[in-house]
Design a protein around this motif. Structure first.
Motif, PDB file in Angstrom:
ATOM      1  N   TYR A   8      38.430  37.285  38.185  1.00 38.82           N
ATOM      2  CA  TYR A   8      37.674  36.601  39.235  1.00 38.82           C
ATOM      3  C   TYR A   8      38.536  35.478  39.759  1.00 38.82           C
ATOM      4  N   CYS A  48      26.729  40.982  42.568  1.00 43.86           N
ATOM      5  CA  CYS A  48      27.914  40.738  43.392  1.00 43.86           C
ATOM      6  C   CYS A  48      28.732  42.037  43.495  1.00 43.86           C
ATOM      7  N   VAL A  56      36.521  49.002  46.218  1.00 45.17           N
ATOM      8  CA  VAL A  56      35.131  48.679  45.905  1.00 45.17           C
ATOM      9  C   VAL A  56      34.473  49.849  45.184  1.00 45.17           C
ATOM     10  N   GLU A  72      37.510  43.842  39.381  1.00 46.71           N
ATOM     11  CA  GLU A  72      37.593  42.636  40.195  1.00 46.71           C
ATOM     12  C   GLU A  72      36.200  42.247  40.679  1.00 46.71           C
ATOM     13  N   TYR A  74      34.186  40.274  43.397  1.00 48.18           N
ATOM     14  CA  TYR A  74      34.427  39.787  44.749  1.00 48.18           C
ATOM     15  C   TYR A  74      33.447  38.689  45.118  1.00 48.18           C
ATOM     16  N   ARG A  75      33.979  37.640  45.760  1.00 49.91           N
ATOM     17  CA  ARG A  75      33.144  36.553  46.264  1.00 49.91           C
ATOM     18  C   ARG A  75      32.510  36.981  47.580  1.00 49.91           C
TER      19      ARG A  75
END
Length: 100
Positions: A8, A48, A56, A72, A74-75
């Motif tokens: 992150y 999230c 993705v 991962e 993601y923000r």
């Protein structure tokens, strides 16, 4: 047990954790087990977006992890990229018109 990485990147720092999980663990479960949510209080790991090696994952609740995966987190986007490009193009066109 298999080893995976969970990463992150916040605005001010990055965290990478190597986590050992059972083979049947889903992507979402692995992220929750990583403990990264404890370090980033406002981060909502329950919904999230997640990815593996830059792609993705459409359904992280059902996709099982594989050994060596780098998950991962993601923000959320602060601005819509299309809108930012549109505004930048409009600003460039305005500057060009002024210099003619």
């Amino acid at each position: 047990m298999i080893e995976i990485e969970v990463v992150y990147a916040a605005v001010d720092r990055q965290v990478l954790r190597v986590v050992s999980v059972p083979q049947s663990t889903t992507v979402r479960e692995a992220v929750l087990k990583s403990g990264i949510g404890d370090e980033f209080a406002p981060l909502n790991l329950a919904d999230c977006p997640l990815g593996i090696f830059g792609k993705v994952v459409a359904d992280p609740q059902s996709r099982p992890v594989q050994a060596g995966d780098r998950i991962e987190i993601y923000r959320p986007l602060l601005a819509d990229p299309k809108e930012v490009r549109r505004l930048r193009a409009a600003k460039a066109a305005e500057a060009k018109a002024r210099h003619q």
